[in-house]
Design a protein around this motif. Structure first.
Motif, short mmCIF file in Angstrom:
data_model
loop_
_atom_site.label_atom_id
_atom_site.label_comp_id
_atom_site.label_asym_id
_atom_site.label_seq_id
_atom_site.Cartn_x
_atom_site.Cartn_y
_atom_site.Cartn_z
N GLU A 94 1.60 3.79 -61.49
CA GLU A 94 1.42 4.13 -60.26
C GLU A 94 2.81 4.57 -59.23
O GLU A 94 4.03 5.24 -59.83
N THR A 95 1.53 5.68 -58.48
CA THR A 95 2.36 6.58 -57.99
C THR A 95 3.79 6.00 -57.33
O THR A 95 4.31 6.79 -56.56
N GLN A 96 3.18 4.79 -56.26
CA GLN A 96 4.17 4.38 -54.94
C GLN A 96 5.39 4.40 -55.83
O GLN A 96 6.85 4.28 -55.18
N SER A 97 4.89 4.07 -57.25
CA SER A 97 6.82 3.22 -58.10
C SER A 97 7.43 4.41 -58.66
O SER A 97 8.83 4.32 -58.69
N HIS A 98 6.90 5.01 -58.79
CA HIS A 98 7.68 6.93 -59.32
C HIS A 98 8.21 7.23 -58.14
O HIS A 98 9.43 7.99 -58.29
N ARG A 99 7.64 7.69 -56.95
CA ARG A 99 7.86 8.02 -55.37
C ARG A 99 9.04 7.25 -55.34
O ARG A 99 10.51 7.62 -54.83
N ALA A 100 9.31 6.04 -55.06
CA ALA A 100 10.07 5.12 -54.64
C ALA A 100 11.47 5.81 -56.28
O ALA A 100 12.37 5.38 -55.48
#
Length: 299
Positions: free
Chosen positions: A91-97
């Motif tokens: 999950e890209t947003q999880s990676h970014r966070a």
């Protein structure tokens, strides 16, 4: 043979108190024991468990803290801090966070252990072609996207390292086509080309032509083969940045993923990741199994 004891040797130029390690999928099984052994090594000021489930992640942190508190007070490991950060691989947003939190709190990452993965059970009724995409999305694509997200922080690390937990299921010999084997093992393979080959495999599985085209028969095996190939690409590309990148096979371990059929205790399997994460004078671009370097090209 590299003895397991070598896994507790630090690179003497790095200050253990300032070093940060992140282990993904660390709330249970092999990932838990990798995190525990890194914390017990005394080579890190902080070990972070990246997990999907906060409750399980915090419980794993408490277990590791109990192990550390039971150690002798003079042990360097007794001062290691252990914490949890949320991570859903793929999950890209999880990676970014996760990257933003690491950036804000620490400004770097010294060791990344990519352990998180998934596998369908053998008795799962989901058709083979429908198992393909989710397996590749988590095990290969998710690992690649997360690693690329974190690489700027890893490049700032002291004695920076990446360890990818793969499997002998990812052996090169599963690929029937000699042409495909040659392409996937080429020293000039790029990450973009590797991703194209994985995409082609998925397409061929979905349309039912993968066997005729010389691919292997396992989605999980292909996902781990791609992780090993990615390890070799990163090892080459990150050499100039001082980042050492290796992968390992923990062996067939007694974990939830194997339905507890594996004969090897997970704490023993974990050592295959801990060795390249901590040993002195670590090589790069290598495949570790049974506590030593193995030749993936001939396995």
């Amino acid at each position: 043979m590299i003895p397991p004891a070598a896994a507790v040797l630090a690179a003497q130029t790095a200050s253990a108190a300032s070093r940060i390690a992140l282990v993904t999928g660390a709330n249970k099984g092999i990932g838990f024991y990798i995190a525990l052994q890194l914390a017990m090594s005394g080579l890190f000021g902080r070990v972070i468990l990246g997990c999907r489930d906060a409750t399980r992640g915090e419980a794993a942190v408490s277990q590791i803290e109990s192990h550390l508190s039971a150690m002798k007070p003079q042990s360097s490991a007794s001062s290691t801090c252990v914490s949890f950060l949320p991570l859903t691989l793929g999950e890209t947003q999880s990676h970014r966070a996760l990257r933003e939190t690491l950036e804000e709190q620490y400004g770097k990452l010294d060791v990344l252990v990519n352990n998180a993965a998934m596998a369908f059970k053998g008795a799962d009724p989901t058709p083979h072609e429908e198992q393909c995409k989710p397996t590749l999305d988590v095990n290969f694509r998710g690992t690649v996207v997360l690693t690329e997200e974190l690489l700027p922080l890893i490049r700032r690390g002291d004695d920076a390292r990446i360890v990818n937990v793969a499997s002998m299921a990812g052996r090169l010999s599963q690929i029937v086509s000699t042409d495909l084997r040659s392409k996937l093992s080429s020293p000039d393979l790029s990450m973009s080309s590797l991703q194209e080959y994985v995409d082609q495999y998925e397409k061929d599985v979905v349309d039912g032509t993968y066997r005729q085209k010389g691919w292997g028969g396992s989605n999980y095996g292909m996902s781990k083969l791609a992780v090993i190939a990615a390890t070799r690409v990163w090892a080459r590309d990150e050499a100039a940045n001082g980042v050492k990148v290796n992968c390992c096979c923990p062996g067939y371990c007694d974990t939830d993923m194997t339905s507890h059929k594996g004969p090897r205790p997970p704490e023993e399997g974990a050592k295959n990741a801990v060795i390249p994460a901590t040993m002195e004078n670590v090589p790069t671009g290598q495949f570790f199994q049974n506590y030593e370097i193995s030749d993936w090209l001939t396995s």
